[in-house]
Scaffold this motif. Structure first.
Motif, PDB file in Angstrom:
ATOM      1  N   ILE A   1      -7.926 -24.300  26.174  1.00  9.13           N
ATOM      2  CA  ILE A   1      -8.183 -25.027  27.419  1.00  9.13           C
ATOM      3  C   ILE A   1      -9.682 -25.219  27.598  1.00  9.13           C
ATOM      4  CG2 ILE A   1      -7.975 -24.931  29.941  1.00  9.13           C
ATOM      5  CD1 ILE A   1      -5.403 -23.229  29.440  1.00  9.13           C
ATOM      6  N   GLY A   2     -10.440 -24.148  27.380  1.00  6.33           N
ATOM      7  CA  GLY A   2     -11.889 -24.228  27.506  1.00  6.33           C
ATOM      8  C   GLY A   2     -12.496 -25.236  26.547  1.00  6.33           C
ATOM      9  N   GLU A   3     -12.038 -25.206  25.297  1.00  8.85           N
ATOM     10  CA  GLU A   3     -12.570 -26.143  24.303  1.00  8.85           C
ATOM     11  C   GLU A   3     -12.228 -27.590  24.668  1.00  8.85           C
ATOM     12  OE1 GLU A   3     -10.900 -24.579  20.705  1.00  8.85           O
ATOM     13  OE2 GLU A   3     -12.289 -22.880  20.692  1.00  8.85           O
ATOM     14  N   HIS A   4     -11.012 -27.807  25.166  1.00 11.90           N
ATOM     15  CA  HIS A   4     -10.593 -29.171  25.500  1.00 11.90           C
ATOM     16  C   HIS A   4     -11.345 -29.718  26.720  1.00 11.90           C
ATOM     17  CE1 HIS A   4      -8.021 -32.683  25.666  1.00 11.90           C
ATOM     18  NE2 HIS A   4      -7.866 -32.460  26.955  1.00 11.90           N
ATOM     19  N   PHE A   5     -11.440 -28.908  27.779  1.00 10.92           N
ATOM     20  CA  PHE A   5     -12.005 -29.409  29.029  1.00 10.92           C
ATOM     21  C   PHE A   5     -13.501 -29.155  29.195  1.00 10.92           C
ATOM     22  CE2 PHE A   5      -7.475 -29.089  30.192  1.00 10.92           C
ATOM     23  CZ  PHE A   5      -7.279 -30.392  30.617  1.00 10.92           C
ATOM     24  N   ALA A   6     -14.005 -28.066  28.624  1.00  9.89           N
ATOM     25  CA  ALA A   6     -15.413 -27.721  28.828  1.00  9.89           C
ATOM     26  C   ALA A   6     -16.234 -27.758  27.541  1.00  9.89           C
ATOM     27  CB  ALA A   6     -15.521 -26.329  29.465  1.00  9.89           C
ATOM     28  N   GLY A   7     -15.555 -27.985  26.422  1.00  9.54           N
ATOM     29  CA  GLY A   7     -16.269 -28.056  25.159  1.00  9.54           C
ATOM     30  C   GLY A   7     -16.571 -26.710  24.522  1.00  9.54           C
ATOM     31  N   ARG A   8     -16.091 -25.617  25.146  1.00 11.06           N
ATOM     32  CA  ARG A   8     -16.319 -24.299  24.574  1.00 11.06           C
ATOM     33  C   ARG A   8     -15.306 -23.302  25.103  1.00 11.06           C
ATOM     34  NH1 ARG A   8     -18.374 -20.400  26.472  1.00 11.06           N
ATOM     35  NH2 ARG A   8     -19.907 -19.755  27.868  1.00 11.06           N
ATOM     36  N   SER A   9     -15.067 -22.299  24.311  1.00  9.70           N
ATOM     37  CA  SER A   9     -14.133 -21.231  24.675  1.00  9.70           C
ATOM     38  C   SER A   9     -14.779 -20.294  25.693  1.00  9.70           C
ATOM     39  CB  SER A   9     -13.768 -20.440  23.416  1.00  9.70           C
ATOM     40  OG  SER A   9     -13.071 -19.257  23.747  1.00  9.70           O
ATOM     41  N   PRO A  10     -13.991 -19.732  26.599  1.00 13.58           N
ATOM     42  CA  PRO A  10     -14.545 -18.737  27.525  1.00 13.58           C
ATOM     43  C   PRO A  10     -14.725 -17.359  26.883  1.00 13.58           C
ATOM     44  CG  PRO A  10     -12.220 -19.036  27.969  1.00 13.58           C
ATOM     45  CD  PRO A  10     -12.594 -20.039  26.900  1.00 13.58           C
ATOM     46  N   TRP A  11     -14.204 -17.190  25.675  1.00 10.69           N
ATOM     47  CA  TRP A  11     -14.246 -15.903  24.992  1.00 10.69           C
ATOM     48  C   TRP A  11     -15.482 -15.787  24.107  1.00 10.69           C
ATOM     49  CZ3 TRP A  11     -10.919 -12.423  26.644  1.00 10.69           C
ATOM     50  CH2 TRP A  11      -9.738 -12.849  27.239  1.00 10.69           C
ATOM     51  N   PRO A  12     -15.927 -14.572  23.859  1.00  6.93           N
ATOM     52  CA  PRO A  12     -17.013 -14.380  22.889  1.00  6.93           C
ATOM     53  C   PRO A  12     -16.579 -14.883  21.509  1.00  6.93           C
ATOM     54  CG  PRO A  12     -16.578 -12.339  24.097  1.00  6.93           C
ATOM     55  CD  PRO A  12     -15.485 -13.300  24.450  1.00  6.93           C
ATOM     56  N   ALA A  13     -17.516 -15.351  20.730  1.00  4.81           N
ATOM     57  CA  ALA A  13     -17.217 -15.904  19.404  1.00  4.81           C
ATOM     58  C   ALA A  13     -16.469 -14.899  18.534  1.00  4.81           C
ATOM     59  CB  ALA A  13     -18.507 -16.347  18.719  1.00  4.81           C
ATOM     60  N   ARG A  14     -16.806 -13.632  18.636  1.00  6.61           N
ATOM     61  CA  ARG A  14     -16.138 -12.611  17.805  1.00  6.61           C
ATOM     62  C   ARG A  14     -14.653 -12.506  18.134  1.00  6.61           C
ATOM     63  NH1 ARG A  14     -19.535  -7.299  16.806  1.00  6.61           N
ATOM     64  NH2 ARG A  14     -18.503  -7.461  14.820  1.00  6.61           N
ATOM     65  N   PHE A  15     -14.313 -12.623  19.435  1.00  3.30           N
ATOM     66  CA  PHE A  15     -12.897 -12.588  19.800  1.00  3.30           C
ATOM     67  C   PHE A  15     -12.180 -13.837  19.283  1.00  3.30           C
ATOM     68  CE2 PHE A  15      -9.249 -13.602  22.446  1.00  3.30           C
ATOM     69  CZ  PHE A  15      -8.503 -12.450  22.294  1.00  3.30           C
ATOM     70  N   ASP A  16     -12.808 -14.998  19.447  1.00  2.00           N
ATOM     71  CA  ASP A  16     -12.199 -16.237  18.946  1.00  2.00           C
ATOM     72  C   ASP A  16     -11.964 -16.162  17.434  1.00  2.00           C
ATOM     73  OD1 ASP A  16     -11.947 -17.526  21.383  1.00  2.00           O
ATOM     74  OD2 ASP A  16     -13.861 -18.579  21.204  1.00  2.00           O
ATOM     75  N   GLU A  17     -12.905 -15.617  16.703  1.00  2.00           N
ATOM     76  CA  GLU A  17     -12.749 -15.478  15.250  1.00  2.00           C
ATOM     77  C   GLU A  17     -11.593 -14.525  14.916  1.00  2.00           C
ATOM     78  OE1 GLU A  17     -16.635 -14.204  14.026  1.00  2.00           O
ATOM     79  OE2 GLU A  17     -17.528 -16.126  14.617  1.00  2.00           O
TER      80      GLU A  17
END
Length: 142
Positions: free
Chosen positions: A91-107
């Motif tokens: 949702i964050g990537e689609h609407f805001a262009g970035r994830s709300p999570w730290p990069a390490r969690f996304d990975e």
């Protein structure tokens, strides 16, 4: 993994645990379910699939909230919320262009995925089983 299946798993969890524990267990269930073989495609999720799944997931969320007994409702809502929380990256990537999570969690979350396009039947059967279980557990409590 369809968000609908995460919603239903969170509802099942919420019928059995108090709200705080249901939230944490719902979150953990999301990660565990993402590690199971499930439907998915490499690259961005097709928007048409995401929209349909989102609407079905919201409908199930509303149905579970409505069907849960007064005693279960907060736990069911907490379980569903926790179970959906990890996918707020999309949702964050689609609407805001970035994830709300730290990069390490996304990975970490990305590495868990065991997706393949041919697993739609598995996903649908898992959703039907989770729906039957969730609605049975809520009906018994009322």
């Amino acid at each position: 993994m369809f968000i609908t299946n995460h919603v239903l798993a969170g509802a099942v969890i919420g019928t059995r645990l108090p709200p705080g524990k249901a939230l944490i267990a719902g979150f953990a269930s999301h990660l565990a379910m993402d590690n199971l073989p499930h439907w998915g495609v490499t690259g961005p999720l097709p928007l048409t699939v995401a929209k349909r799944d989102g609407v079905i997931g919201l409908a199930n969320l509303a149905a579970c909230a409505a069907l849960a007994s007064r005693e279960q409702r907060v736990g069911v809502l907490a379980g569903m919320f926790g179970a959906c929380l990890p996918d707020t990256d999309k949702i964050g990537e689609h609407f805001a262009g970035r994830s709300p999570w730290p990069a390490r969690f996304d990975e970490f979350h990305e590495r868990l995925q065991r997706e393949a396009p041919h697993r739609v039947p598995h996903e649908v059967l898992a959703g039907l089983a989770l729906a039957a279980l969730a609605f049975t557990l809520m009906r018994r409590a009322s």
